[in-house]
Design a protein around this motif. Structure first.
Motif, mmCIF file in Angstrom:
data_model
loop_
_atom_site.group_PDB
_atom_site.id
_atom_site.type_symbol
_atom_site.label_atom_id
_atom_site.label_comp_id
_atom_site.label_asym_id
_atom_site.label_seq_id
_atom_site.Cartn_x
_atom_site.Cartn_y
_atom_site.Cartn_z
ATOM 1 N N VAL A 246 -2.341 -7.593 1.028
ATOM 2 C CA VAL A 246 -2.800 -6.839 -0.142
ATOM 3 C C VAL A 246 -4.276 -6.507 -0.026
ATOM 4 N N LEU A 247 -5.077 -7.406 0.550
ATOM 5 C CA LEU A 247 -6.511 -7.155 0.696
ATOM 6 C C LEU A 247 -6.767 -5.970 1.615
ATOM 7 N N LEU A 248 -6.050 -5.877 2.722
ATOM 8 C CA LEU A 248 -6.223 -4.749 3.631
ATOM 9 C C LEU A 248 -5.803 -3.438 2.971
ATOM 10 N N LEU A 249 -4.756 -3.487 2.168
ATOM 11 C CA LEU A 249 -4.361 -2.279 1.431
ATOM 12 C C LEU A 249 -5.455 -1.847 0.470
ATOM 13 N N SER A 250 -6.091 -2.826 -0.192
ATOM 14 C CA SER A 250 -7.181 -2.480 -1.108
ATOM 15 C C SER A 250 -8.381 -1.915 -0.355
ATOM 16 N N LEU A 251 -8.626 -2.393 0.869
ATOM 17 C CA LEU A 251 -9.723 -1.838 1.674
ATOM 18 C C LEU A 251 -9.416 -0.409 2.103
#
Length: 227
Positions: free
Chosen positions: A216-221
């Protein structure tokens, strides 16, 4: 009949019905539903507090346009963590060990971030393909490299989640099998192997939570670059 260790990652079916659908839908039944009371119980209060903390941490670096994704990203985080954790229980199936499911989550969400960038700020979105100050002879090469890296992102998302969970489950099964076989032959070694198995299980619990957060963090980035 010899059974392969990788048979545990085959998608099971019962009477022609793929059980991966039930495994995905089941986690939502386990969470308590908010009530109409003024004061909630401890479980719902802790659940709401964790959701708020995660949402604030995730959306802090995003601009206001990216806050529309709060519900989607938080729901995805809860889904992945729950599926990963339930998959550590005996006699269960982990849907996130299937590359098809992970790619089915990664590709549409990554494509949505790219399309949002192309629609809202096409100049900035296309500018990511060419760093500022690039020498003229290197322009075509860098554009090709950045384009390839852009299209590799969803593949990296799906493969990372699949590989980490598959490797962890496979190690647990191998060490558990070794402890079971060594128990009547060398009890002391079997006890040491069981201790390693316990520590590896704790590590796999951490991996299950961390990999869901990283996804999810990479998607937010990716979303941060396009809003």
């Amino acid at each position: 009949m010899a059974v392969s260790f990788f048979d545990q990652f085959a998608s099971p079916s019962y009477m022609g019905i793929p059980l991966i659908a039930i495994a995905i839908a089941l986690p939502w039944v386990l969470y308590p539903k908010p009530t109409s009371r003024w004061i909630n119980n401890r479980l719902i209060t802790i659940q709401g507090w964790l959701m708020n903390r995660f949402t604030n941490q995730l959306l802090m670096p995003l601009s206001t346009g990216g806050h529309k994704w709060a519900l989607l990203l938080t729901s995805l985080m809860v889904l992945l963590i729950t599926i990963n954790m339930l998959g550590l229980l005996p006699y269960t199936f982990t849907p996130t060990t299937q590359l098809s499911l992970n790619m089915g989550l990664a590709v549409p969400l990554w494509l949505a971030t790219v399309l949002i960038g192309m629609r809202n700020q096409p100049t900035i979105a296309l500018g990511h393909l060419l760093p500022q100050g690039t020498p003229a002879p290197l322009v075509p090469v860098l554009i090709i490299i950045e384009t390839i890296s852009l299209f590799i992102r969803p593949l990296a998302l799906g493969v990372r989640l699949t590989a980490n969970l598959t490797a962890g489950h496979l190690l647990i099964q191998l060490i558990a099998t070794a402890a079971f076989v060594l128990l009547p032959i060398m009890p002391t070694v079997a006890i040491l192997t069981a201790t390693v198995l316990f520590l590896l299980t704790l590590l796999e619990v951490a991996v299950a939570m961390i990999q869901a957060y990283v996804f999810v963090l990479l998607l937010s980035l990716y979303l941060q670059e396009n809003v």
